[in-house]
Design a protein around this motif. Sequence first.
Motif, PDB file in Angstrom:
ATOM      1  N   LEU A 147       0.877  -1.172   0.016  1.00  0.00           N
ATOM      2  CA  LEU A 147       0.019   0.027  -0.056  1.00  0.00           C
ATOM      3  C   LEU A 147       0.826   1.436  -0.090  1.00  0.00           C
ATOM      4  O   LEU A 147       0.500   2.339  -0.667  1.00  0.00           O
ATOM      5  CB  LEU A 147      -0.998  -0.048   1.323  1.00  0.00           C
ATOM      6  N   THR A 148       1.893   1.198   0.784  1.00  0.00           N
ATOM      7  CA  THR A 148       2.749   2.407   0.757  1.00  0.00           C
ATOM      8  C   THR A 148       3.330   2.664  -0.610  1.00  0.00           C
ATOM      9  O   THR A 148       3.645   3.807  -0.974  1.00  0.00           O
ATOM     10  CB  THR A 148       3.866   2.236   1.925  1.00  0.00           C
ATOM     11  N   GLN A 149       3.506   1.551  -1.024  1.00  0.00           N
ATOM     12  CA  GLN A 149       4.176   1.801  -2.641  1.00  0.00           C
ATOM     13  C   GLN A 149       3.185   2.463  -3.585  1.00  0.00           C
ATOM     14  O   GLN A 149       3.371   3.158  -4.706  1.00  0.00           O
ATOM     15  CB  GLN A 149       4.644   0.475  -3.382  1.00  0.00           C
ATOM     16  N   THR A 150       1.811   2.098  -3.442  1.00  0.00           N
ATOM     17  CA  THR A 150       0.787   2.386  -4.451  1.00  0.00           C
ATOM     18  C   THR A 150       0.488   3.805  -4.247  1.00  0.00           C
ATOM     19  O   THR A 150      -0.151   4.499  -4.886  1.00  0.00           O
ATOM     20  CB  THR A 150      -0.454   1.344  -4.290  1.00  0.00           C
ATOM     21  N   LEU A 151       0.369   3.980  -2.743  1.00  0.00           N
ATOM     22  CA  LEU A 151      -0.053   5.116  -2.305  1.00  0.00           C
ATOM     23  C   LEU A 151       0.982   6.169  -1.595  1.00  0.00           C
ATOM     24  O   LEU A 151       1.049   6.516  -0.478  1.00  0.00           O
ATOM     25  CB  LEU A 151      -1.366   5.263  -1.448  1.00  0.00           C
ATOM     26  N   PRO A 152       2.234   6.484  -2.163  1.00  0.00           N
ATOM     27  CA  PRO A 152       3.224   7.163  -1.709  1.00  0.00           C
ATOM     28  C   PRO A 152       2.860   8.545  -1.173  1.00  0.00           C
ATOM     29  O   PRO A 152       3.723   8.949  -0.209  1.00  0.00           O
ATOM     30  CB  PRO A 152       4.220   7.302  -2.877  1.00  0.00           C
ATOM     31  N   GLY A 153       1.805   8.948  -1.514  1.00  0.00           N
ATOM     32  CA  GLY A 153       1.601  10.449  -0.947  1.00  0.00           C
ATOM     33  C   GLY A 153       0.849  10.298   0.403  1.00  0.00           C
ATOM     34  O   GLY A 153       0.739  11.557   1.014  1.00  0.00           O
ATOM     35  N   ILE A 154       0.546   9.089   0.933  1.00  0.00           N
ATOM     36  CA  ILE A 154      -0.388   8.983   2.083  1.00  0.00           C
ATOM     37  C   ILE A 154       0.747   8.627   3.385  1.00  0.00           C
ATOM     38  O   ILE A 154       1.248   7.344   3.313  1.00  0.00           O
ATOM     39  CB  ILE A 154      -1.426   7.826   1.837  1.00  0.00           C
ATOM     40  N   LEU A 156       2.165   7.079   6.872  1.00  0.00           N
ATOM     41  CA  LEU A 156       1.897   5.767   7.161  1.00  0.00           C
ATOM     42  C   LEU A 156       0.861   5.974   8.527  1.00  0.00           C
ATOM     43  O   LEU A 156       0.260   5.129   8.384  1.00  0.00           O
ATOM     44  CB  LEU A 156       3.240   5.123   7.908  1.00  0.00           C
ATOM     45  N   SER A 157       0.713   7.108   8.825  1.00  0.00           N
ATOM     46  CA  SER A 157       0.037   7.215  10.157  1.00  0.00           C
ATOM     47  C   SER A 157      -1.483   7.210   9.845  1.00  0.00           C
ATOM     48  O   SER A 157      -2.376   6.599  10.278  1.00  0.00           O
ATOM     49  CB  SER A 157       0.128   8.323  11.032  1.00  0.00           C
ATOM     50  N   GLU A 158      -1.601   7.950   8.448  1.00  0.00           N
ATOM     51  CA  GLU A 158      -3.074   7.989   7.927  1.00  0.00           C
ATOM     52  C   GLU A 158      -3.366   6.614   7.491  1.00  0.00           C
ATOM     53  O   GLU A 158      -4.554   6.286   7.472  1.00  0.00           O
ATOM     54  CB  GLU A 158      -2.957   9.052   6.948  1.00  0.00           C
ATOM     55  N   LEU A 159      -2.298   5.988   6.713  1.00  0.00           N
ATOM     56  CA  LEU A 159      -2.582   4.773   5.967  1.00  0.00           C
ATOM     57  C   LEU A 159      -3.357   3.705   7.143  1.00  0.00           C
ATOM     58  O   LEU A 159      -4.101   3.011   6.823  1.00  0.00           O
ATOM     59  CB  LEU A 159      -1.415   4.044   5.356  1.00  0.00           C
ATOM     60  N   PHE A 160      -2.380   3.761   8.228  1.00  0.00           N
ATOM     61  CA  PHE A 160      -3.066   3.141   9.262  1.00  0.00           C
ATOM     62  C   PHE A 160      -4.483   2.988   9.645  1.00  0.00           C
ATOM     63  O   PHE A 160      -5.261   2.166   9.770  1.00  0.00           O
ATOM     64  CB  PHE A 160      -2.073   3.015  10.625  1.00  0.00           C
ATOM     65  N   TRP A 161      -4.941   4.258   9.993  1.00  0.00           N
ATOM     66  CA  TRP A 161      -6.437   4.536  10.271  1.00  0.00           C
ATOM     67  C   TRP A 161      -7.147   4.215   9.064  1.00  0.00           C
ATOM     68  O   TRP A 161      -8.291   3.405   9.270  1.00  0.00           O
ATOM     69  CB  TRP A 161      -6.560   6.008  10.673  1.00  0.00           C
ATOM     70  N   ARG A 162      -6.709   4.415   7.938  1.00  0.00           N
ATOM     71  CA  ARG A 162      -7.707   4.150   6.888  1.00  0.00           C
ATOM     72  C   ARG A 162      -7.951   2.726   6.431  1.00  0.00           C
ATOM     73  O   ARG A 162      -8.917   2.216   5.789  1.00  0.00           O
ATOM     74  CB  ARG A 162      -7.025   4.775   5.523  1.00  0.00           C
ATOM     75  N   MET A 163      -6.838   1.991   6.846  1.00  0.00           N
ATOM     76  CA  MET A 163      -7.055   0.435   6.810  1.00  0.00           C
ATOM     77  C   MET A 163      -7.895   0.087   7.651  1.00  0.00           C
ATOM     78  O   MET A 163      -8.674  -1.120   7.727  1.00  0.00           O
ATOM     79  CB  MET A 163      -5.603  -0.177   6.931  1.00  0.00           C
TER      80      MET A 163
END
Lengths: 233, 233
Positions: A147-154, A156-163
């Motif tokens: 996911l971090t590769q596909t969404l490099p603009g987000i 990690l802290s935001e990605l955690f919540w969104r997952m």
Amino acid sequence: MSIESQATRDRILDAAERLFGLNGFPCASLRQITDEAGVNLAAVNYHFGSKEDLYKAVLIRRIRPVNEERLTRLGQAEQLAGDQPVPLRAILDTFIRPLLRRAANELPGGMPFLRLISRDLTDPQPFMLDEMVREFDPLVARYTRVLTQTLPGIPLSELFWRMQFTIGGMLYAAAHQHDFERTSCGLCRENDLDGCLRRLIDFCAAGLQAPLTKAAMQPAASTLQQNALLHYQ
Amino acid sequence: MSIESQATRDRILDAAERLFGLNGFPCASLRQITDEAGVNLAAVNYHFGSKEDLYKAVLIRRIRPVNEERLTRLGQAEQLAGDQPVPLRAILDTFIRPLLRRAANELPGGMPFLRLISRDLTDPQPFMLDEMVREFDPLVARYTRVLTQTLPGIPLSELFWRMQFTIGGMLYAAAHQHDFERTSCGLCRENDLDGCLRRLIDFCAAGLQAPLTKAAMQPAASTLQQNALLHYQ
DNA sequence: AGACGATTGAAACGATTGTTTTAATCAACC
DNA sequence: GGTTGATTAAAACAATCGTTTCAATCGTCT
């Protein structure tokens, strides 16, 4: 282990899956389960040790293939993408489809299993916590990397919540899919795997790649918004 | 009803809320509850009738103010918007904030209540179903009307599903908010109402107004996608 | 065929559950 | 001040729970 004893084990597992899924762990009694399975009450403690161990066996029997299928599909998606990042919707498909597939009578388990796993992930039995972490740990690592590769603009802290929101939406839909037909006034038909999957992916893909608000980019500056309504106008 | 008897009622409600929230309805025994409340065991049946009725009272006591606050805030948002549609993020704020506020020690109830309501909405006690429908019916009507005005491009059938995903994400976040600090490896701090609220609204607002895929606009043509991975490439 | 370990069957165990009962205590009112 | 109704206290109730026990049965070997 003889072939008949394996048959009673399976009959117990099937009945337990159905009754744990419908009534929950505390309310499904061993006598209900053994009656429905057509086996003796003592067979549970003989074959599984205890009620808790039976519950573990029921969950693991289905979760492990689901998670293996997830990683397999994710691997295929990565291979297909080559050196490009895997498309977000493909990632979500590999994550959600292996679970929801179980409810569409495509695979054993069906609706009771989905209610069971959904319940135990939103409200875990305490004795299952470690077991669950062990089953899901490899998934967390793989999916966060992809996911971090596909969404490099987000961040990690935001990605955690969104997952977390993605998982919450998925589990809620999984547990209630069969109620929606009744509660939606005709807006939803039952067992529509493709429809549910597409809608969930539409929703979560948009949510995962949502543009960052100011507060998300400057987390240190976020303060309590006394009147949030004005903020949105 | 004397003033002391009201005090024992409240002590029972508080203890029941905590133990129902922590252990669930079946696993929280009346003896646990009355011990923690410091009252006699028989007081529950005397004041509430039965364990189920106590559970109802615990839930209604907190849900009703939450839903009233939701409608009040929604009314204010409509008034503020005038003849314009209410901004989507404002709608979501009126829906989510009154619930999550309860966990941030801003209001009584706290974390146990959030776990309780989250559990009972994702996995309802059978005897609570009618009661819940009655409590949430007015909300459904109001919010669908406002949402269809704000999102005129989204068909009602799509909106229904997207609201379910929103609710699922909200309840999952509400129930796990206090675990995230432990499971997120430092990506989340506890009791961060504003952070959780903003992220949830970011996510759900994007999901609710996501562009329609082809399948969503031609639902009759949707067929089982055998290899979904190719579809996304 | 006979013996042995694995599996099943029926019954009982001890503990806990929600609820009910009965008596004691309290507060308020004529 | 005694009486009435509301509330609390302590005990017992019947039912159900997970687990254990022990004998009966089965399948598989020598």
